[in-house]
Design a protein around this motif. Structure first.
Motif, short mmCIF file in Angstrom:
data_model
loop_
_atom_site.label_atom_id
_atom_site.label_comp_id
_atom_site.label_asym_id
_atom_site.label_seq_id
_atom_site.Cartn_x
_atom_site.Cartn_y
_atom_site.Cartn_z
N LEU A 19 0.69 -1.29 -0.15
CA LEU A 19 -0.02 0.27 0.12
C LEU A 19 0.88 1.45 0.08
N ARG A 20 2.02 1.28 0.87
CA ARG A 20 2.88 2.31 0.87
C ARG A 20 3.88 2.69 -0.13
N HIS A 21 4.37 1.56 -0.95
CA HIS A 21 5.33 1.45 -1.79
C HIS A 21 6.79 2.21 -1.24
N PRO A 22 7.12 1.44 0.03
CA PRO A 22 8.48 2.03 0.40
C PRO A 22 9.98 1.86 -0.46
N ALA A 23 10.84 2.51 -0.16
CA ALA A 23 12.20 2.36 -0.93
C ALA A 23 13.21 2.44 -0.16
N VAL A 24 14.34 1.65 -0.06
CA VAL A 24 15.19 2.23 0.91
C VAL A 24 16.71 2.01 0.13
N ARG A 25 17.80 2.53 0.72
CA ARG A 25 18.98 2.67 0.06
C ARG A 25 19.91 2.51 1.21
N ALA A 26 20.98 1.82 1.13
CA ALA A 26 21.99 1.77 1.92
C ALA A 26 23.28 1.54 1.19
N PRO A 27 24.64 1.80 1.65
CA PRO A 27 25.69 1.65 1.01
C PRO A 27 26.22 0.22 0.92
N PHE A 28 26.81 -0.09 -0.19
CA PHE A 28 27.22 -1.51 -0.30
C PHE A 28 28.60 -1.74 -0.69
N LEU A 29 28.77 -1.39 -2.03
CA LEU A 29 30.30 -1.27 -2.77
C LEU A 29 30.34 0.06 -3.26
N GLY A 59 30.08 2.69 -5.54
CA GLY A 59 29.39 2.98 -6.81
C GLY A 59 28.23 2.00 -6.86
N LEU A 60 27.83 1.02 -6.33
CA LEU A 60 26.86 0.11 -6.21
C LEU A 60 26.15 0.12 -4.95
N PRO A 61 25.30 1.03 -4.70
CA PRO A 61 24.51 0.83 -3.48
C PRO A 61 23.38 -0.30 -3.31
N MET A 62 23.20 -0.61 -2.29
CA MET A 62 22.11 -1.83 -2.11
C MET A 62 20.84 -0.99 -1.83
N ARG A 63 19.90 -1.52 -2.62
CA ARG A 63 18.54 -0.75 -2.93
C ARG A 63 17.57 -1.78 -2.99
N PHE A 64 16.39 -1.31 -2.21
CA PHE A 64 14.93 -2.21 -2.01
C PHE A 64 13.99 -1.27 -2.33
N ALA A 98 13.55 -10.85 -0.64
CA ALA A 98 14.78 -9.88 -1.37
C ALA A 98 14.79 -9.81 -2.61
N THR A 99 14.47 -11.14 -2.97
CA THR A 99 14.53 -10.81 -4.74
C THR A 99 13.55 -10.19 -5.43
N VAL A 100 12.21 -10.23 -4.96
CA VAL A 100 11.17 -9.55 -5.64
C VAL A 100 11.23 -8.04 -5.29
N THR A 101 11.86 -7.78 -4.19
CA THR A 101 12.01 -6.02 -3.75
C THR A 101 13.18 -5.48 -4.22
N PRO A 142 22.93 -6.27 -8.35
CA PRO A 142 23.76 -6.92 -7.17
C PRO A 142 22.82 -7.46 -6.19
N VAL A 143 22.09 -6.80 -5.54
CA VAL A 143 21.14 -7.30 -4.69
C VAL A 143 20.16 -8.28 -4.98
#
Length: 615
Positions: free
Chosen positions: A50-60, A62-67, A117-120, A125-126
């Motif tokens: 319902l809310r469609h959240p999105a998150v971002r975190a440093p990973f590598l 130039g390659l952030p971790m994003r869901f 994790a796969t579908v979000t 890379p994630v």
């Protein structure tokens, strides 16, 4: 918002790891813990959709971790968690106390978390990380009864086949990086790669998706995966692992369009799988094998929808198939436990053993057959409308595959509803295993309105894909009538053998000899190459090493016997000469002054003579 999405992914993953770490000490509490966590995950999934959240975190670098959760992934997270909850409810009643329940429920949660994790995942890379964990846990779940060599061998076959296809994702990631168009490797940005990298990205995504979804030519691994427990089949092969590839193709639809060839390849591969594996399902005499082949065929419709740009129809097919197929697998598992068999000739009258289970199985089978007013009937027509707009031949192939769906579904129903002799040794199906079956049967009916106006238009808006063509009334009537005729004809045909040549029946029963072909084309050459390499190692490299060692020893002995003596003699002679020179140099050292004076005069005289001669 960000906490919501992190919790959705981390809760089942963390709890699964915890149960696996504690082990047998948590066997009693594992079912209750797993059910509580999955129920909480379902609530989080609904909120995220319902809310469609999105998150971002440093990973590598130039390659952030994003869901992120959007319309498509929102539908998937609800489907995954809902089916997982139903399967775990059944498993809690079905699994005995003597089983390693902490390991089973821990692996199921870990698998569900990796699928979430796969579908979000919003970046490649994630997606790869979730994809890899999903593959590893599926291997552990298929081989859950690891003391049986046949089951572990089946798990190895499934894992190695999908793992080989998974290399396509690494090819896609490498090509996307090489193109330099999107250094973050976002899934939405893959279509911006320039040729020739665009073709490599497309090919890698297609190969990985077809392998994970058991499409041709990778379909045979799903036959082997039936060695796992029935709840594993109900989860992995209805709403999670095997639909992950179809989801990826639906997600990367712009990439398939941009490539110029990917959409056609995907659409026709899906249609071919739906047809060929539908025939395979018709030829099976084992209920779980029939359901496995039908999974490949039904997912073929989703793959066809991805290639035909019919995202709404493919998504509706996915969720309707998840409800029907998880119910069918669970009912097959209940009968296997109660009657000790899954062979169709031995399941005569199984639906009469427990009529509630039989009715639930019938609802799911009729939905799988495409009979109105059940969900797969309507969903299939929505995606076939997209196929019809692309090509009449593609629509015809899809319609023929839908006809086969009715044939193999009616075949299964004919066997389980026939009258049979009473079975006094049959076990009673646990009462706790029935409610999830009824809930799934209700879903097979309740999902139908989603494929009909006005809810169908709402689904298109949620998926941000409102331009798909709508099926006309005659398409619904045609598909429903063909399915009904095919089902009635199959029921009338009964247990008579298929009117096909023996070689054709053998090929269909053996899944088109796909595994044999894989062994001939890949496994046997690889093993022969390994044997040649081993022989080269033994006969050439090993002998070369032994010969080098022997030569080194001989050289060392020669050095010790010849060179060492010569050097020793030279050093000894040099030392002796040095000692002699020392003795000679001591002779003039007498300590008498007049002798030193005479020596100096003699030396100066010689020096003067030399100087005169030189000049």
């Amino acid at each position: 918002m960000s906490t919501l999405l992190w919790a959705l992914v981390a809760l089942p993953l963390g709890t699964g790891v915890l149960l696996l770490g504690v082990g047998r000490r948590a066997d009693r509490a594992a079912p209750a813990v797993a059910l509580a966590v999955t129920a909480a995950a379902l609530g989080l999934a609904i909120a995220a959709a319902l809310r469609h959240p999105a998150v971002r975190a440093p990973f590598l670098d130039g390659l952030p971790m994003r869901f992120a959760v959007d319309g498509l992934s929102g539908v998937l997270v609800i489907t995954v968690t809902a089916v997982t909850l139903a399967v775990l409810l059944f498993s809690a009643a079905e699994f005995g106390a003597d089983e390693a329940r902490a390991r089973f429920f821990g692996l199921m949660l870990l698998f569900a978390g990796s699928m979430l994790a796969t579908v979000t995942a919003a970046t490649l890379p994630v997606l790869l990380m979730g994809w890899e964990v999903m593959g590893a846990t599926s291997w552990a779940l298929i081989g859950y009864w690891w003391r049986d060599p046949e089951r572990t061998s089946a798990a190895d076959t499934a894992f190695l086949t999908t793992r080989t296809a998974d290399l396509g994702l690494y090819l896609a990631a490498g090509a996307a990086l090489a193109s330099g168009q999107d250094p973050t490797l976002s899934l939405d940005g893959l279509a911006r790669a320039a040729d020739p990298w665009l073709s490599f990205v497309t090919a890698g995504i297609i190969v990985a998706a077809l392998g994970k979804s058991a499409q041709l030519p990778f379909s045979f691994w799903l036959s082997k995966a039936m060695q796992g427990p029935s709840p594993v089949s109900a989860l992995l092969h209805s709403a999670t692992m095997v639909v992950a590839g179809a989801y990826l193709l639906l997600r990367t639809g712009p990439l398939l369009d941009a490539s110029g060839w990917g959409d056609d390849v995907v659409a026709w591969t899906g249609a071919a799988t739906a047809l060929c594996l539908g025939l395979v399902a018709v030829a099976q005499t084992d209920l779980k094998q029939l359901l496995a082949a039908s999974s490949c065929a039904q997912i073929g419709f989703m793959v066809l929808a991805a290639g035909a740009d019919a995202t709404s129809g493919g998504t509706l097919q996915l969720i309707a198939h998840a409800a029907a197929k998880s119910l069918l697998f669970l009912a097959a598992g209940a009968w296997l436990t109660a009657l000790g068999t899954q062979r169709l000739p031995e399941l005569l009258g199984a639906a009469r053993h427990s009529r509630t289970v039989g009715v639930a199985f019938t609802v799911a089978a009729l939905s799988l057959a495409g009979l109105p007013p059940l969900s797969l009937w309507a969903a299939k027509d929505v995606l076939l409308a997209g196929a019809l707009e692309r090509s009449p031949w593609l629509y015809t192939a899809g319609l023929a595959a839908a006809l086969l769906s009715a044939v193999y579904s009616a075949k299964a129903l004919w066997y389980v509803w026939q009258r049979a002799m009473p079975r006094p040794d049959a076990r009673r199906i646990p009462g706790g295993a029935v409610p999830p079956l009824l809930l799934l049967a209700l879903a097979c009916v309740a999902l139908t309105p989603l494929a009909l106006p006005p809810l169908r238009d709402s689904v298109g808006r949620v998926l941000a894909h409102p331009t798909q063509p709508d099926p006309l009334a005659w398409e619904f009537v045609l598909s429903g009538a063909l399915a009904l005729v095919a089902a009635l004809a199959t029921w009338a045909w009964g247990a008579h053998p298929l009117p096909l040549p023996e070689r054709a029946k053998s090929a269909l029963a053996d899944w088109l000899h796909l595994e044999r072909a894989a062994h001939i084309l890949l496994v046997t050459p690889a093993m022969r190459l390994a044997h040649v390499a081993a022989a080269f190692d033994d006969r050439v490299l090993d002998r070369a090493v032994d010969g080098s060692a022997a030569a080194a020893l001989r050289f060392a002995r020669w050095t010790d016997g010849v060179v060492e003596r010569a050097l020793d003699g030279t050093v000894t002679a040099l030392a002796a000469g040095t000692r002699a020179l020392g003795r000679w140099s001591r002779l003039p050292q007498t300590g008498q002054l007049h002798q030193y004076l005479a020596q100096a005069v003699a030396a100066f005289t010689v020096l003067a003579v030399v100087l005169v001669l030189v000049r």
